[in-house]
Motif scaffolding. Sequence first.
Motif, mmCIF file in Angstrom:
data_model
loop_
_atom_site.group_PDB
_atom_site.id
_atom_site.type_symbol
_atom_site.label_atom_id
_atom_site.label_comp_id
_atom_site.label_asym_id
_atom_site.label_seq_id
_atom_site.Cartn_x
_atom_site.Cartn_y
_atom_site.Cartn_z
ATOM 1 N N ALA A 1 0.862 -1.178 0.000
ATOM 2 C CA ALA A 1 0.000 0.000 0.000
ATOM 3 C C ALA A 1 0.901 1.232 0.000
ATOM 4 O O ALA A 1 1.612 1.489 0.981
ATOM 5 N N ASP A 2 0.898 1.951 -1.092
ATOM 6 C CA ASP A 2 1.728 3.157 -1.180
ATOM 7 C C ASP A 2 0.904 4.321 -0.647
ATOM 8 O O ASP A 2 0.241 5.037 -1.398
ATOM 9 N N ALA A 3 0.934 4.471 0.681
ATOM 10 C CA ALA A 3 0.101 5.474 1.342
ATOM 11 C C ALA A 3 0.921 6.556 2.037
ATOM 12 O O ALA A 3 0.389 7.589 2.431
ATOM 13 N N LYS A 4 2.210 6.294 2.240
ATOM 14 C CA LYS A 4 3.134 7.261 2.847
ATOM 15 C C LYS A 4 2.592 7.831 4.149
ATOM 16 O O LYS A 4 2.592 9.039 4.357
ATOM 17 N N ARG A 5 2.150 6.946 5.024
ATOM 18 C CA ARG A 5 1.618 7.366 6.311
ATOM 19 C C ARG A 5 2.754 7.667 7.288
ATOM 20 O O ARG A 5 3.918 7.396 7.023
ATOM 21 N N LEU B 1 3.583 -1.401 3.727
ATOM 22 C CA LEU B 1 3.038 -0.047 3.683
ATOM 23 C C LEU B 1 4.190 0.948 3.642
ATOM 24 O O LEU B 1 5.162 0.808 4.391
ATOM 25 N N THR B 2 4.112 1.946 2.781
ATOM 26 C CA THR B 2 5.133 2.990 2.767
ATOM 27 C C THR B 2 4.846 3.991 3.881
ATOM 28 O O THR B 2 3.702 4.366 4.140
ATOM 29 N N ILE C 1 7.898 0.135 4.676
ATOM 30 C CA ILE C 1 8.850 0.590 3.654
ATOM 31 C C ILE C 1 9.080 2.085 3.866
ATOM 32 O O ILE C 1 8.244 2.928 3.526
ATOM 33 N N LEU C 2 10.210 2.392 4.470
ATOM 34 C CA LEU C 2 10.504 3.756 4.891
ATOM 35 C C LEU C 2 11.039 4.589 3.728
ATOM 36 O O LEU C 2 11.884 4.113 2.951
ATOM 37 N N MET D 1 11.887 -2.134 5.124
ATOM 38 C CA MET D 1 12.425 -2.005 3.783
ATOM 39 C C MET D 1 12.535 -0.506 3.528
ATOM 40 O O MET D 1 12.093 0.306 4.357
ATOM 41 N N TYR D 2 13.112 -0.114 2.407
ATOM 42 C CA TYR D 2 13.368 1.303 2.191
ATOM 43 C C TYR D 2 13.086 1.698 0.743
ATOM 44 O O TYR D 2 13.369 0.927 -0.181
ATOM 45 N N VAL D 3 12.575 2.915 0.568
ATOM 46 C CA VAL D 3 12.373 3.481 -0.762
ATOM 47 C C VAL D 3 13.641 4.233 -1.168
ATOM 48 O O VAL D 3 14.122 5.107 -0.436
#
Length: 272
Positions: free
Chosen positions: A93-97, A120-121, A143-144, A184-186
């Motif tokens: 889920a690319d939500a950047k919460r 989740l990002t 995913i930070l 994990m990391y972006v």
Amino acid sequence: MTPQELEQQIRSKKSFLCIGLDTDLDKIPAFLREQPDPLFAFNKAIIDATHQLCVAYKPNTAFYEAYGSEGWRSLEKTIAYLNEKYPQIFTIADAKRGDIGNTSTRYAKAFFETMDFDALTVAPYMGRDSVEPFLEFEGKYTILLGLTSNPGAFDFQTREDAGVRLFEQVLKTASNYRHSERLMYVVGATKAEYLRDIRKIIPEAFLLIPGVGAQGGSLEEVCRYGLNEGVGLLINSSRGIIYASAEQDFAEKAAQKARALQTQMAKILEKG
């Protein structure tokens, strides 16, 4: 899903491709808009055509939130379809919460429990107590945002303090969080030259790499500096795959684009 299971899927499919489901009503084929749920109809067709070529899907929640409750239902149907039909696929889920602890816990419950995404990002700007609540969920991955692919990344992320760039400080600090093995990391593909330094800090972690394709990132460069012994990469492509055609053949054309990337990845993995 464990990182080992993700690696097994990568080696089985000879692919570390993640397909971004950034589904926009203005860009999908016009004939689909006559469907009761055009967003889901588009996603389902893309998934069915490409699932053998990728190991992950990443819906960007903004593209569903933009349409209110109907868009959110499309997102729920998409993740439910993936979990039922293709349970081996890693879902993001690319939500950047990212918020204070009790709010982060609720965000985590929404995406990890209610919707059952694998990952989740999350934005790290608010620090430890905004990230660790996500890491409490066993079998789920946070995913930070580390070093992003957008031009504005240079506004803050590469700023230096005492010789340490901000993104490096984020990686070093987060790697000491409780349950950091679930991180994990972006890292943006357009910042591939930084991957050598990033791998010195987090050599074993999986990296989600956006920016290959429409944003101009190089797959070869990313792999040269980013691959590790467990592969350790998920290369995301969104627009370059899902909008390959706006005609009846849109899913077939998406599969062709996905296969082209998968073929490159297979060759890279073979070289080892």
